[in-house]
Design an enzyme around this catalytic site. Structure first.
Site, PDB file in Angstrom:
ATOM      1  N   GLU A  67       0.906  -1.299  -0.152  1.00  0.00           N
ATOM      2  CA  GLU A  67      -0.013  -0.016   0.028  1.00  0.00           C
ATOM      3  C   GLU A  67       0.790   1.314   0.039  1.00  0.00           C
ATOM      4  O   GLU A  67       0.518   1.942  -0.733  1.00  0.00           O
ATOM      5  CB  GLU A  67      -0.987  -0.023   1.251  1.00  0.00           C
ATOM      6  CG  GLU A  67      -2.245  -0.812   1.213  1.00  0.00           C
ATOM      7  CD  GLU A  67      -1.737  -2.420   1.162  1.00  0.00           C
ATOM      8  OE1 GLU A  67      -0.605  -2.581   1.859  1.00  0.00           O
ATOM      9  OE2 GLU A  67      -2.562  -3.139   1.107  1.00  0.00           O
ATOM     10  N   HIS A 136     -12.278  -5.217   8.557  1.00  0.00           N
ATOM     11  CA  HIS A 136     -12.657  -4.859   7.401  1.00  0.00           C
ATOM     12  C   HIS A 136     -13.634  -4.016   7.204  1.00  0.00           C
ATOM     13  O   HIS A 136     -14.393  -3.900   6.043  1.00  0.00           O
ATOM     14  CB  HIS A 136     -12.736  -6.136   6.459  1.00  0.00           C
ATOM     15  CG  HIS A 136     -11.838  -6.723   5.797  1.00  0.00           C
ATOM     16  ND1 HIS A 136     -10.949  -7.635   6.722  1.00  0.00           N
ATOM     17  CD2 HIS A 136     -11.302  -6.865   4.587  1.00  0.00           C
ATOM     18  CE1 HIS A 136      -9.909  -7.942   5.975  1.00  0.00           C
ATOM     19  NE2 HIS A 136     -10.454  -7.781   4.730  1.00  0.00           N
TER      20      HIS A 136
END
Ligand code: TPP
Lengths: 331, 361
Positions: A67, A136
């Site tokens: 990322e 999540h």
């Protein structure tokens, strides 16, 4: 993972977003999409399905699970004249790139005395409601809204999903787009308009006179459902979709509260230090004498999001919570 | 075992002996390896460029003590050969990404002493309009992208700059400077992987000065052979004597040439040393005086000066002329900074976003 949108003439939020990406890639050579699984897999939420075939692996670029590196690379490419769209799977994972977003994307223009604008778009999903548990499901867009130097968008409707991307790409500064995971399958008819969204202003999604329900993103459908219930009881609720979380459209909030004298802020983030806290503070600062009742907030319970369905439901703002908050303000 | 001399995996971590050149570093004699110009005029340029950095920073020390400049100031004294040697291999179209210890990189890149000094003073005429200071020198017109104070934070940017050039078929190289400390950060490894995977035109330049602030290399890296670790990502990597500017230049030319042929990132580990503390705040308690003195015997400026004298390429007069020119240049830079306007406080919100004020000062 299902890729929705089967109905004729109907479009899903996912398809609207994909169409926006397609148009962006078609209309400007400098635009490219990169992120984990955006290519062959079609995007982990199916948003970019088919784009690899259409635009090739240079412009629909699968990245390693890095990322920080690929968000930083997006910043570097933007500095060098490209118009990257970087997809991060979910806001939780964006924390691994927070350094790049905050310390580079948001600050380079300022630190360089105006020499280095970063015309970058970063898209990611946010929010709960699909039993994905704590890593999540969080809504951290309010944290990003804390940061000067970036623009933070939360498209809540098909129109915004379709038409926010173009003005976001035209913005010379970094823009973060938060797509609530529960919206992807929402479907409806998308009017064949080409007008880009005005990113500086909130939208009144439903006019009303008795109370302002102020929300954004995945909570908009819930606020609208609450407004329906309230209408059945004779309470006229105005629903404001902030849609740009930074910079906040203060005027839209003050004007609405001046009309309704009551406000409920609905935000799926935790209440402590949330965007809802910011909006409430602004109402206290700017609309104090217009208020007939304390500002109400409907936020997520202060727990990491549980997996179990009934616990997750209990943790999230629900239509009944919004209706109850409105009652407290009105009664 | 002294702190700065990891002996497990590196036999040459002590300063190379004056006059001796490490064999790995010289490009001469290798087939197809482009070499530096190697003539007197060129060596004079190298010397002048290193001296400009040295004298600029010595003046910064004085100005810092006089409270004229503030903030974190990280000096490059002792490492000048790296910036100067690497820059020789780059064209103006190439991009450079740097760290907070970037005065040398900026000056070598052509940012004037005047623009850099004004930035130290926080003046509008500074190369970042006074918004950056010592750690954030930028010059978009020279493709100099900072001035990054997050250890390893510039590495992903370099990959992205290179990606943009790569996608547009431009022949440019992006050169990224970082310290040995960056090897412990994930961003180094993410970027090395990404750049090698995508064959990006990046030159990774690790300035191994044996310390990350006060932590010696063997106390922050499990494996101290940095070039070997970089090579494990599938890129060409080797270590160079970072005190010998000509050796640096030759290595840089070879590496840049390799990058330009499209074979992907190249990595150079420059074995160097900072003669001063980590920053102006650092009392430097973690190193032995003797160690510093040993490295000073390999001062890159003396090394080149001696070589030129031996070859009869540099006399006292010529050196004095160079020194005088630089003194004048820096005097002028300081004067100009002293007189340069400070930005009015009403401009505070400029450059937060592009619409918050005119884009370029
Ligand atoms: C992410 C991050 N962690 C810690 C620091 C504090 N810090 C500044 S410089 C430095 C040492 C870095 O050493 P190295 O990379 O070897 O570069 P050098 O200073 O030797 O040039 C540290 C720990 C920082 N700036 N950024």
């Amino acid at each position: 993972m299902g890729v929705g949108g089967t109905h004729e003439a109907k479009t899903t939020y996912r398809e609207a977003m994909r169409e926006a990406l397609r148009q962006a890639l078609r209309s400007d050579d400098r635009v490219f999409l990169m992120g984990e699984d955006v290519g062959r897999y079609g995007g982990c939420f199916g948003v970019s399905l088919g784009l690899l075939e259409e635009f090739g692996p240079e412009r629909v670029r699968d990245t390693p699970l890095s990322e920080s590196a690929f968000v930083g690379a997006g910043i570097g490419a933007a500095l060098s004249g490209m118009r990257p769209i970087v997809e991060i799977m979910t806001v939780n994972f964006s924390l691994l790139a927070l350094d790049q977003i905050l310390n580079n994307a948001a600050t380079l223009l300022h630190m360089s005395g105006g020499q280095l604008p970063v015309p970058l778009v970063i898209r990611m999903t946010t929010g709960a409601g699909r039993q994905l548990a704590a890593q999540h499901s969080h809504s951290l867009e309010g944290w990003y809204a804390h940061i000067p130097g970036i623009r933070v968008l939360a498209p809540a409707t098909l129109e915004d999903a379709r038409h926010m991307l173009a003005p976001a790409l035209a913005d010379p500064d970094p823009v973060l787009i938060f797509e609530h995971g529960s919206l992807y399958n929402v479907s409806g008819e998308l009017l064949p308009s080409t007008a880009p969204v005005d990113l500086d202003h909130a939208a009144i999604r439903r006019p009303g006179t008795d109370i302002s329900l102020i929300t954004y993103g995945g909570s908009l459908p819930k606020a609208l459902a609450a407004a329906d219930e309230l209408a059945a009881e004779g309470i006229s609720a105005e629903v404001i979709d902030l849609r740009t979380l930074r910079p906040l459209d203060d005027a839209a909030i003050t004007v609405s509260v001046a009309r309704t004298h009551r406000a409920v802020v609905v935000d799926e983030a935790w209440r402590t230090g949330s965007l809802a806290a910011e909006v409430s503070a602004r109402i206290a600062e700017e609309s104090f004498y217009d208020l007939d009742a304390p500002v109400e907030r409907v936020c997520s319970a202060e727990v990491p999001m549980p997996y179990a369905r009934r616990l997750e439901e209990a943790a999230l703002p629900q239509v009944a919570d919004i209706v109850a908050a409105a009652h407290r303000a009105v009664d | 075992m002294s702190l700065a001399h990891p002996t497990r995996t590196r036999k040459d971590s002590a300063p190379p002996k004056a006059g001796k050149r490490t064999t790995t570093t010289r490009g001469n004699g290798r087939a197809g390896v482009p070499s530096g110009r190697g003539d007197t005029g060129h060596r004079t340029d190298l010397l002048e460029s290193m001296l400009r950095i040295r004298r600029f920073e010595e003046r910064c020390v004085e100005l810092y003590s006089a409270a004229k400049i503030r903030g974190f100031v990280h000096l490059y004294i002792g490492e000048e050969a790296v910036a100067v040697g690497i820059n020789e291999a780059l064209t103006p179209e190439d991009a450079v990404v740097s760290t907070y210890r970037e005065h040398g990189h900026a000056l070598a890149r052509g940012i004037t002493a005047e623009a850099a000094m004004a930035e130290m003073y926080g003046r509008t005429t500074g190369c970042s309009g006074g918004r950056g200071g010592s750690m954030h020198l930028f010059d978009a017109s020279r493709r100099f992208y900072g001035g990054n104070a997050i250890v390893a934070g510039g590495l992903p940017l370099a990959a992205g700059l290179a990606l943009a050039d790569h996608m547009r078929g431009q022949p440019h190289v992006t050169c990224c400077f970082f310290g040995d400390g960056a090897f412990a950060e994930g961003e180094f490894h993410e970027t090395a992987n990404l750049a090698a995977l995508w064959k990006l035109p990046v030159l990774l330049v690790c300035e191994n000065n044996l310390y990350a602030m006060g932590t010696a290399l063997e106390r922050h890296e499990a494996q101290t052979d940095l070039a070997m670790r970089a090579a494990s990502y599938g890129m060409v990597a080797w270590a160079v004597d970072g005190m010998d500017v000509e050796a640096v230049e030759q290595a840089a030319r070879r590496a840049v040439e390799g990058v330009r042929t499209g074979t992907g990132p190249h990595f150079l580990e420059l074995r160097t040393y900072r003669f001063r503390a980590h920053s102006m705040y650092d009392p430097d308690r973690y190193r032995h005086k003797a160690e510093i003195e040993r490295w000073k015997e390999r001062d890159p400026i003396s090394l080149l000066t001696d070589r030129m004298r031996e070859n009869g390429e540099l006399g006292d007069d010529a050196l004095a002329r160079i020194e005088q020119g630089i003194t004048d240049e820096i005097d002028h830079a300081v004067e100009a900074a002293e007189q340069a306007p400070e930005e009015p406080v009403e401009h505070l919100f400029h450059h937060v976003t592009s619409s918050s004020a005119e884009a370029v000062h």
